[in-house]
Design a protein around this motif. Structure first.
Motif, PDB file in Angstrom:
ATOM      1  N   ALA A   1      -9.766   3.661  -0.092  1.00 20.14           N
ATOM      2  CA  ALA A   1      -9.082   3.261  -1.213  1.00 20.14           C
ATOM      3  C   ALA A   1      -7.611   3.106  -1.161  1.00 20.14           C
ATOM      4  N   ALA A   2      -6.758   1.979  -1.443  1.00 17.83           N
ATOM      5  CA  ALA A   2      -5.345   1.830  -1.234  1.00 17.83           C
ATOM      6  C   ALA A   2      -4.930   1.864  -2.640  1.00 17.83           C
TER       7      ALA A   2
ATOM      8  N   VAL B   1       0.813  -1.119  -0.116  1.00 17.41           N
ATOM      9  CA  VAL B   1       0.005  -0.001  -0.089  1.00 17.41           C
ATOM     10  C   VAL B   1       0.721   1.315   0.055  1.00 17.41           C
ATOM     11  N   ALA B   2       0.808   2.052  -1.086  1.00 11.65           N
ATOM     12  CA  ALA B   2       1.777   3.311  -1.080  1.00 11.65           C
ATOM     13  C   ALA B   2       0.642   4.467  -0.520  1.00 11.65           C
ATOM     14  N   GLY B   3      -0.423   4.340  -0.521  1.00 12.23           N
ATOM     15  CA  GLY B   3      -1.256   5.522  -0.199  1.00 12.23           C
ATOM     16  C   GLY B   3      -2.525   5.068   0.260  1.00 12.23           C
ATOM     17  N   VAL B   4      -3.348   5.876   1.139  1.00 13.78           N
ATOM     18  CA  VAL B   4      -4.524   5.509   1.534  1.00 13.78           C
ATOM     19  C   VAL B   4      -5.491   6.744   1.431  1.00 13.78           C
ATOM     20  N   ARG B   5      -6.525   6.633   0.614  1.00 12.71           N
ATOM     21  CA  ARG B   5      -7.408   8.123   0.739  1.00 12.71           C
ATOM     22  C   ARG B   5      -8.982   7.520   1.034  1.00 12.71           C
ATOM     23  N   ARG B   6      -9.755   8.576   1.608  1.00 12.54           N
ATOM     24  CA  ARG B   6     -11.198   8.353   1.855  1.00 12.54           C
ATOM     25  C   ARG B   6     -12.002   8.806   0.425  1.00 12.54           C
ATOM     26  N   LEU B   7     -12.715   7.999  -0.109  1.00  8.95           N
ATOM     27  CA  LEU B   7     -13.569   8.355  -1.062  1.00  8.95           C
ATOM     28  C   LEU B   7     -14.930   8.967  -0.517  1.00  8.95           C
ATOM     29  N   ALA B   8     -15.486   9.974  -1.026  1.00 11.45           N
ATOM     30  CA  ALA B   8     -17.098  10.432  -0.829  1.00 11.45           C
ATOM     31  C   ALA B   8     -17.894   9.883  -1.714  1.00 11.45           C
ATOM     32  N   PRO B   9     -18.957   9.712  -1.356  1.00 15.96           N
ATOM     33  CA  PRO B   9     -20.154   9.190  -2.635  1.00 15.96           C
ATOM     34  C   PRO B   9     -19.972  10.074  -3.648  1.00 15.96           C
ATOM     35  N   GLY B  10     -19.838   9.321  -4.916  1.00 22.14           N
ATOM     36  CA  GLY B  10     -19.783   9.845  -6.153  1.00 22.14           C
ATOM     37  C   GLY B  10     -18.323  10.171  -6.532  1.00 22.14           C
ATOM     38  N   ASP B  11     -17.506   9.996  -5.810  1.00 18.06           N
ATOM     39  CA  ASP B  11     -16.006  10.048  -6.204  1.00 18.06           C
ATOM     40  C   ASP B  11     -15.730   9.016  -7.099  1.00 18.06           C
TER      41      ASP B  11
ATOM     42  N   GLU C   1     -10.130  -1.591  -2.696  1.00 21.90           N
ATOM     43  CA  GLU C   1     -10.755  -0.957  -1.484  1.00 21.90           C
ATOM     44  C   GLU C   1     -10.142  -1.851  -0.466  1.00 21.90           C
ATOM     45  N   CYS C   2     -10.012  -0.751   0.885  1.00 22.93           N
ATOM     46  CA  CYS C   2      -9.284  -1.326   1.865  1.00 22.93           C
ATOM     47  C   CYS C   2     -10.136  -0.736   3.368  1.00 22.93           C
ATOM     48  N   ASP C   3      -9.523  -1.126   4.529  1.00 18.88           N
ATOM     49  CA  ASP C   3      -9.967  -0.721   5.616  1.00 18.88           C
ATOM     50  C   ASP C   3      -9.642   0.613   6.077  1.00 18.88           C
ATOM     51  N   PRO C   4     -10.430   1.444   6.902  1.00 20.58           N
ATOM     52  CA  PRO C   4     -10.011   2.571   7.327  1.00 20.58           C
ATOM     53  C   PRO C   4      -8.553   2.615   8.102  1.00 20.58           C
ATOM     54  N   ASP C   5      -8.313   1.392   8.725  1.00 26.67           N
ATOM     55  CA  ASP C   5      -7.030   1.229   9.334  1.00 26.67           C
ATOM     56  C   ASP C   5      -5.920   0.723   8.649  1.00 26.67           C
ATOM     57  N   THR C   6      -6.095   0.527   7.193  1.00 23.43           N
ATOM     58  CA  THR C   6      -4.873   0.240   6.416  1.00 23.43           C
ATOM     59  C   THR C   6      -3.944   1.192   6.402  1.00 23.43           C
ATOM     60  N   GLU C   7      -2.618   0.745   6.373  1.00 25.34           N
ATOM     61  CA  GLU C   7      -1.338   1.693   6.611  1.00 25.34           C
ATOM     62  C   GLU C   7      -0.710   1.720   5.307  1.00 25.34           C
ATOM     63  N   VAL C   8      -0.129   2.693   5.043  1.00 25.14           N
ATOM     64  CA  VAL C   8       0.878   2.722   4.108  1.00 25.14           C
ATOM     65  C   VAL C   8       2.161   1.626   4.328  1.00 25.14           C
ATOM     66  N   GLY C   9       2.547   0.763   3.240  1.00 22.52           N
ATOM     67  CA  GLY C   9       3.539  -0.158   3.627  1.00 22.52           C
ATOM     68  C   GLY C   9       2.892  -1.611   4.057  1.00 22.52           C
ATOM     69  N   ASP C  10       1.413  -1.760   4.170  1.00 21.25           N
ATOM     70  CA  ASP C  10       1.085  -2.978   4.271  1.00 21.25           C
ATOM     71  C   ASP C  10       0.958  -3.826   2.859  1.00 21.25           C
ATOM     72  N   GLU C  11       1.179  -5.155   3.137  1.00 19.75           N
ATOM     73  CA  GLU C  11       1.582  -6.097   2.075  1.00 19.75           C
ATOM     74  C   GLU C  11       0.373  -6.106   1.226  1.00 19.75           C
ATOM     75  N   VAL C  12       0.500  -6.299   0.100  1.00 18.85           N
ATOM     76  CA  VAL C  12      -0.748  -6.607  -0.876  1.00 18.85           C
ATOM     77  C   VAL C  12      -0.453  -7.909  -1.685  1.00 18.85           C
ATOM     78  N   VAL C  13      -1.223  -8.752  -1.753  1.00 24.20           N
ATOM     79  CA  VAL C  13      -0.918  -9.850  -2.699  1.00 24.20           C
ATOM     80  C   VAL C  13      -1.787 -10.092  -3.946  1.00 24.20           C
ATOM     81  N   LEU C  14      -1.213  -9.927  -5.243  1.00 24.32           N
ATOM     82  CA  LEU C  14      -2.221  -9.865  -6.261  1.00 24.32           C
ATOM     83  C   LEU C  14      -2.203 -11.285  -6.536  1.00 24.32           C
ATOM     84  N   PHE C  15      -1.638 -12.237  -6.610  1.00 23.23           N
ATOM     85  CA  PHE C  15      -1.924 -13.845  -6.436  1.00 23.23           C
ATOM     86  C   PHE C  15      -0.965 -14.376  -5.256  1.00 23.23           C
ATOM     87  N   GLY C  16      -1.445 -15.270  -4.884  1.00 24.43           N
ATOM     88  CA  GLY C  16      -0.623 -16.147  -3.736  1.00 24.43           C
ATOM     89  C   GLY C  16      -1.752 -16.016  -2.540  1.00 24.43           C
ATOM     90  N   SER C  17      -0.991 -16.333  -1.520  1.00 20.81           N
ATOM     91  CA  SER C  17      -1.904 -16.644  -0.149  1.00 20.81           C
ATOM     92  C   SER C  17      -1.549 -15.487   0.838  1.00 20.81           C
TER      93      SER C  17
END
Length: 360
Positions: A266-267, A240-250, A308-324
């Motif tokens: 959104a991450a 995760v390189a960045g996290v932002r909050r999207l408002a309705p309609g964004d 999409e992500c949780d509000p508590d997702t942090e920059v640096g959290d691992e993301v797995v595109l395929f794998g476990s």
């Protein structure tokens, strides 16, 4: 927080213990036949030198590539095991193949003559039994065999649909057996079985099997690898390189094809089609963040995707595109299905210039 390795934005973990497991599982299915590990196309994107070394350590007697350059890379990395080049080579490449101690393939009477003219070069003769892509026609096998003489150390064929059509495969086996019965090949190695035939066609195993995709824990027919006791070897990961909050309609990404119907977090993840994460996955796939499946929001771009992500997702959290990750998994087969392709293309498409391989 889990920061990416070294300076990589996106990386691929290559589990060599899983590779060794798969080789042992395939050897059990081969029922005593030798194994030629197919490591063409940079070992289906996994890293040819490292994979070849692990494959030989796990019991593979030989290796297979498609170009002389691929064979040279293996020799430069210290591989001393026999290596076969599958495709018909340009005549200028034959002396280089001999200097690297690579066996080459004769696909015609013409290529047999060219091979015969290079002292010390060894060859396998490929027979066309119905795939109609490479290989000598059955009625020309006798002439090619005589031309090659003692240079001939193997004879083989290749199946068109061992992963999907047993009747067509059996027909190819019959043609190949007729060729073998009609011509004395002495001590030449006889081989035909790719991954699918190694698993499901006992009559095609002969002296040697040539698994490719199954070595890497990928199902030859796109099914569940675990059903064949295969373990996926590659995991594609980013962070995760960045996290932002999207408002309705964004909206998100090019074309704003996704718009939030309510509050969404959104991450931004630095993986895109330049890394090999296909644009055809746009708005369709999921990745793992925090051990949970997260939907892809909008279009995959060249250098980034948004999930999409949780509000508590942090920059640096691992993301797995395929794998476990945790108890969840996203398979290469799933990604391939969503992208409208096959699992082979998912791993071979992971760009080595943008995606570091980590061997674990």
């Amino acid at each position: 927080m889990s920061l990416p390795p070294s300076t990589s934005r996106t990386w691929a973990d290559v589990d060599l213990s899983a590779l060794r497991h798969n080789i042992r599982a395939l050897r059990r299915r081969a029922n005593g036949s030798q194994m030629m590990a197919v490591v063409k196309a940079d070992a289906y994107g996994h890293g040819a030198s490292e994979v070849a070394r692990a494959a030989v350590e796990a019991g593979a007697e030989s290796l297979a590539v498609v170009t002389v350059e691929e064979g040279a890379e293996l020799r430069e990395s210290g591989a001393g095991t026999p290596i076969l080049v599958f495709t018909d080579l340009h005549p200028e490449k034959l002396p280089l193949a001999r200097s690297l101690d690579l066996a080459v393939t004769a696909h015609s009477v013409r290529s047999a003559r060219l091979i015969a003219g290079v002292p010390g070069l060894r060859a396998h003769l490929k027979v066309n039994t119905g795939m109609n892509r490479w290989g000598i026609e059955p009625e020309e096998v006798g002439a090619a065999r005589r031309i090659l003489g003692e240079k001939l150390v193997g004879v083989y064929t290749h199946f068109a649909s061992a992963d999907s059509d047993g009747i067509a495969t059996e027909a190819q086996v019959r043609v190949f057996n007729e060729v073998l019965a009609a011509h004395p090949f002495g001590g030449a190695l006889v081989h035909a079985a790719n991954s699918a035939a190694t698993l499901w066609q006992p009559a095609a195993r002969y002296d040697l099997v040539r698994p490719g995709v199954a070595l890497y824990g990928l199902h030859p027919a796109g099914g569940d690898p675990a059903a064949e006791d295969l373990r996926p070897v590659m995991s594609l990961k980013s962070y995760v390189a960045g996290v932002r909050r999207l408002a309705p309609g964004d909206g998100v990404s090019y074309g704003l094809t996704f718009r939030a119907s309510g509050e969404v977090f959104a991450a931004t993840v630095p993986v895109g089609y330049a890394e090999g994460y296909r644009r055809t996955l746009s708005g369709r796939s999921e990745a793992l963040i925090g051990g949970v499946r997260r939907r892809l929001l909008g279009r995959v771009t060249m250098d980034a995707s948004v999930f999409e992500c949780d509000p508590d997702t942090e920059v640096g959290d691992e993301v797995v595109l395929f794998g476990s990750q945790g108890e969840e998994a996203v398979s290469a087969e799933e990604v391939a299905g969503l992208a409208g392709t096959i699992n082979y293309e998912i791993t071979t498409g992971v760009n080595p210039r943008r995606v570091e391989r980590r061997f674990i």
